[in-house]
Design a protein around this motif. Structure first.
Motif, short mmCIF file in Angstrom:
data_model
loop_
_atom_site.label_atom_id
_atom_site.label_comp_id
_atom_site.label_asym_id
_atom_site.label_seq_id
_atom_site.Cartn_x
_atom_site.Cartn_y
_atom_site.Cartn_z
N ASN A 195 92.80 7.39 18.13
CA ASN A 195 92.79 7.62 19.29
C ASN A 195 94.10 7.37 19.99
N ALA A 196 95.10 7.85 20.81
CA ALA A 196 96.55 8.01 20.74
C ALA A 196 96.79 6.26 21.08
N ASN A 197 95.74 6.10 21.83
CA ASN A 197 95.65 4.49 22.19
C ASN A 197 96.44 3.26 21.54
N GLY A 198 97.58 2.91 21.26
CA GLY A 198 98.05 1.89 20.77
C GLY A 198 98.31 2.63 19.00
N LEU A 199 98.47 3.61 19.36
CA LEU A 199 99.62 4.14 17.79
C LEU A 199 100.64 4.54 18.81
N GLU A 200 102.15 4.55 17.82
CA GLU A 200 103.05 4.79 18.27
C GLU A 200 104.01 6.03 18.15
N SER A 201 103.47 6.40 16.61
CA SER A 201 104.23 7.57 16.90
C SER A 201 103.18 8.46 15.45
N VAL A 202 103.70 8.95 14.56
CA VAL A 202 102.67 10.05 13.40
C VAL A 202 104.29 10.87 13.05
N GLU A 203 104.39 10.60 12.11
CA GLU A 203 105.02 10.52 10.40
C GLU A 203 104.25 12.12 9.82
N ILE A 204 104.83 13.29 10.26
CA ILE A 204 104.42 14.44 9.21
C ILE A 204 105.20 15.14 7.60
N ILE A 205 103.95 14.83 6.96
CA ILE A 205 105.03 15.39 5.25
C ILE A 205 104.20 16.87 5.62
N LYS A 206 105.26 17.49 4.93
CA LYS A 206 105.00 18.68 4.83
C LYS A 206 104.54 19.43 3.65
N GLY A 207 103.41 19.33 2.65
CA GLY A 207 103.91 19.69 1.38
C GLY A 207 103.38 19.00 0.49
N PRO A 208 103.34 18.88 -0.95
CA PRO A 208 101.72 18.22 -1.75
C PRO A 208 102.90 16.41 -2.33
N ALA A 209 101.99 15.92 -1.14
CA ALA A 209 102.37 14.34 -1.16
C ALA A 209 102.01 13.31 -1.76
N SER A 210 100.90 13.87 -3.50
CA SER A 210 100.19 13.79 -4.19
C SER A 210 101.15 12.49 -5.13
N LEU A 211 102.45 12.05 -5.48
CA LEU A 211 103.35 11.09 -5.79
C LEU A 211 102.79 9.95 -5.43
N LEU A 212 103.02 9.76 -3.97
CA LEU A 212 102.85 8.37 -3.18
C LEU A 212 101.54 8.66 -2.58
N VAL A 496 126.85 20.04 8.05
CA VAL A 496 125.88 20.73 7.60
C VAL A 496 125.08 19.77 5.89
N VAL A 497 124.17 19.64 6.73
CA VAL A 497 123.18 18.72 5.51
C VAL A 497 121.85 19.67 4.64
N THR A 498 121.45 20.17 3.17
CA THR A 498 120.71 20.71 3.16
C THR A 498 119.38 19.18 1.98
N ARG A 499 118.10 20.04 1.69
CA ARG A 499 117.48 19.44 1.23
C ARG A 499 116.82 20.16 0.51
N PHE A 500 116.62 20.21 -1.04
CA PHE A 500 115.91 20.91 -1.75
C PHE A 500 114.67 20.20 -2.11
N ASN A 501 113.48 20.57 -2.73
CA ASN A 501 112.21 19.65 -3.30
C ASN A 501 111.06 20.52 -3.97
N VAL A 502 110.82 19.94 -4.98
CA VAL A 502 109.98 20.34 -5.54
C VAL A 502 108.94 19.42 -5.73
N ALA A 503 107.61 19.73 -6.19
CA ALA A 503 106.81 18.67 -6.36
C ALA A 503 105.11 19.70 -6.53
N THR A 504 104.59 19.16 -7.41
CA THR A 504 102.79 19.22 -7.69
C THR A 504 102.44 17.99 -6.77
N GLY A 505 100.87 18.54 -6.61
CA GLY A 505 100.38 17.79 -5.69
C GLY A 505 98.69 18.17 -6.42
N PHE A 506 98.04 16.88 -5.77
CA PHE A 506 96.28 17.84 -7.05
C PHE A 506 94.72 18.01 -5.98
#
Length: 736
Positions: A195-212, A496-506
């Motif tokens: 429920n959104a009650n008591g939640l301040e924010s959400v962070e959305i990672i788009k793409g594989p985050a299996s490293l973390l 101008v800022v660029t970000r390039f990421n390559v990651a594997t996930g499972f």
């Protein structure tokens, strides 16, 4: 469960220190004027304060070692200041903020090095949930689907499952209170359970985050941050009320927060009730009603050497499952069939601060009890899932330009059945993962790389008679995987800022995919699993370009995601007892697409904000066949004017939304095309300061033209049930 609770409380009192540190100083602008009422937050703890009329501030009980101050003030660029603090040190700082009309930045808790967005190697989207409530959202999935790159599979208003760039279910991992949320999320008809009650924010990672985060994070992560405690020496109370005209829905919440220098406390309570929603033609979609109760408790203890944050969340959801030919009675109480879900989340986060390093641990216990009830006397499904998980990270001393972290994560999970029917067998699952990551900081470039090893074991016993519905074979499987991630952020100039990421996930196959053998009432089909399924393994390439000027922003994100052994369900062309048979299978697949958008507020009309974004995702399996359940392309537009009327009415706004969803014709063999549609929304709101009473109010509307449409990913599409018609929302928030 008792041993886990005992362990949590034992650890919460295992380390106590009484050293006192403080940071004090002055905030000023580029013209050397004091900055008043700016928020200064200590990232490593729960402490924050505001600058006074002279721009001065004082923070006590600051952790030793590396300390990060985050300074926020509307009209100024957000700033983070990092420095070293010795034991019993009182440090004076003087900070200058640069003027900036609209940019907002946040420290990203979900990123491994906890940087602000402008410093982070990976593009992570940060959404403030209270800001989304005024746009007419009913549940958390609605709120997330407003953002580019995120959509949802929905069953009426009560059930929404987020999709990130075409992937959902067990491929998108949800975190709450710093621990992974486990609540039978494999099913399409299972919502987030938050429920959104008591939640301040959400962070959305788009793409594989299996490293973390390990298995199940190959498609992305939704990281929900709980509300912060109030500042030291303060007690705050809030009352929030929202009404929805279409569903006669009501959302009522009340919270109390109180803090001293060392101890903090909060209590938040929410009650939500919705009747059936009405389509644009005035028809009620029977049994889309639901009732939700939510309680959140938290207490924290802080010294300069140690912090502990203990949180508990109880969520109860009683929701109807819509079907044709149900008799509309009882108004709000869900009819049968229905789901009743109890979800308990208990977590403890601890940080131990050394002179040049930090040890952080989060342990948690999640209990989920899910029932599907066919009649007052028949509980078809009754599944109880108990999960204990842990996450330990050690932030090593910074060595030159290198920041290094090592960590271990794991969980132990047990699923038990008590109902007349079974979707999945009784089973035990355990995970363990080890990882190491480093970040290298240069003048205009930041490099980040990491390596991780994971192992998952699944054990389930044979149940039933072979060849009959409800038979589950023995499962004794071990899945393991090595994954890597590499990213680089480059600042080419001031714009101008660029970000390039390559990651594997499972992702290891879940119990439903391995063992299903029976009619899934929520999906109205006979599902058959495949005990021989292999790991899903993916590699994704991401490129982000941000162009930022004082009155204009532009971003473009592109991705390519290749998945080996992609698991999906498809019809076999046969029937069992009148139900179409679906079977889980595997094939290699690829998804690609991205998002692009602008934010424009022309000078001298800085009060006007124009945002526009376009998102698309294409998914195919080997053989040029389309993947199922892919969202349609969407063009989203928002026009917002912000202004202060007088000393009584501040932070007023008015907005108009126009979201155009394109036709979806790229469909799988068992889907049907969906035509395009345009939805309009609008709203107004303001903060009111009257005598000593402060409150916020807003009025907004969704689908204001009462457009008849069916979203492509609506699970009611097969029943030809339209989505919700016009809805007017009224909200009121009192701060006491």
């Amino acid at each position: 469960m008792k041993k886990y609770i005992f362990l949590i409380f034992l650890m919460s009192y295992s380390f106590v220190a009484f050293a006192q540190n403080s940071v004090f100083g002055t905030l000023k602008s580029e013209t050397n004027k004091p900055i008043i009422n700016a928020k200064i937050t200590v990232y490593e703890s729960n402490s924050y304060t505001f600058s006074n009329q002279n721009g001065d501030f004082l923070l006590t009980n600051i952790p030793v070692g590396t300390c990060t101050l985050l300074i926020e003030k509307e009209g100024f660029e957000i700033k983070s200041e990092t420095f070293q603090l010795a034991v019993n040190e009182n440090k004076k700082v003087e900070i200058t903020l640069q003027t900036h009309a609209h940019h907002i930045d946040e420290v990203l808790v979900s990123s491994v090095f906890n940087k602000t967005q402008k410093e982070n190697v990976m593009k992570i989207d940060h959404l403030t949930l209270k800001n989304l409530q005024s746009q007419g959202v009913v549940n958390l999935s609605d709120a997330l689907a407003i953002h580019p790159g995120v959509s949802q599979i929905a069953t009426g208003n009560s059930i929404g499952k987020p999709i990130i760039r075409g992937l959902s279910g067990n491929r998108v991992l949800t975190y709450a209170q710093g621990i992974r949320l486990e609540n039978q999320q494999f099913g399409e008809e299972h919502g987030l359970g938050l429920n959104a009650n008591g939640l301040e924010s959400v962070e959305i990672i788009k793409g594989p985050a299996s490293l973390l985060y390990g298995s199940d994070a190959m498609g992305g992560v939704l990281y929900f941050n709980p509300e912060k405690y109030t500042m030291s020496g303060k007690t705050n109370m809030e009352l929030n009320q929202i009404f929805h005209s279409n569903t006669q829905g009501s959302n009522t919440s009340f919270s109390v927060k109180s803090s001293s220098d060392s101890f903090k406390f909060l209590w938040q309570n929410n009650y939500t009730t919705y009747a059936d929603y009405k389509t644009p033609n005035g028809e009620s979609v029977v049994n889309t009603r639901f009732i939700e109760k939510d309680i959140k408790l938290g207490t924290a203890y802080e010294t300069s050497k140690y912090t502990a944050d203990l949180r508990y969340n109880y969520n109860y959801l009683n929701l109807g499952l819509p079907e044709r030919n149900l008799v509309d009675v009882q108004f709000r109480t869900p009819l049968f069939p229905s789901q009743r879900i109890d979800n308990h989340i208990l977590s403890l986060n601890q940080k131990i601060f050394f002179t040049k390093s930090r040890l952080e641990s989060t342990i948690g216990y999640v209990f989920n009890n899910r029932k599907e009830i066919e009649s007052p006397d028949e509980v078809a499904l009754n599944m109880k899932l108990k999960t204990f998980n842990y996450n330990i990270r050690y932030y090593l001393p910074t060595y030159g330009k290198f920041e290094n972290i090592i960590g271990i994560q794991g969980l132990h999970q047990k699923n038990m059945n008590y109902g007349a029917e079974r979707l999945i067998p009784d089973a035990v699952m355990s995970d363990i993962g080890l990882f190491a990551t480093t970040q290298v900081n240069f003048s205009k470039n930041v490099l980040q790389l990491g390596l991780r090893y994971d192992q998952r074991k699944i054990n389930a016993s044979t149940f039933g008679e072979e060849g009959e519905e409800g038979f589950f074979p023995t499962v004794n499987r071990k899945f393991e995987s090595f994954n890597v991630a590499f990213g680089v952020k480059s600042k080419w100039n001031d714009a101008v800022v660029t970000r390039f990421n390559v990651a594997t996930g499972f992702r290891a196959p879940n119990l439903a995919e391995l063992t299903s053998n029976g009619v899934h009432e929520g999906s109205n089909r006979y599902e058959i699993g495949n005990v021989a399924l292999k790991n899903e393994q993916n590699v994704q390439f991401d490129l982000n370009v941000d162009y930022t000027k004082e009155h204009f922003d532009f971003f473009v994100n592109g991705f390519y995601n290749h998945i080996t052994n992609y698991i999906f369900i498809q019809p076999t062309g046969t029937e069992i007892d009148g139900n179409v048979v679906y079977k889980y299978t595997q094939n290699n697949a690829a998804l690609f697409g991205g998002e692009a958008g602008i934010h424009f507020h022309p000078h001298p009309f800085d009060w006007l904000h124009i945002t526009s974004s376009y998102e698309m995702v294409i998914g195919q399996q080997r053989g040029d066949l389309n993947l199922p359940l892919l969202p349609a392309n969407v063009w989203k537009n928002n026009f917002k004017a912000s202004f202060n009327i007088n000393s009584t009415f501040k932070n007023a706004y008015v907005f108009v939304q126009a979201n155009y969803t394109l036709a979806q014709n790229r469909i799988s063999s068992f889907e049907t095309p969906t035509p395009d549609y345009l939805l309009l929304g609008s709203g107004i709101g303001t903060d009111v300061h009257w005598n000593k009473v402060n409150f916020k109010l807003f009025v907004s509307g969704t689908n204001v033209l009462n457009k008849e449409y069916i979203a492509h990913l609506s699970r009611l599409k097969s029943e030809a049930m339209y989505n919700m018609g016009r809805n007017v929302i009224f909200g009121l928030n009192f701060s006491l």
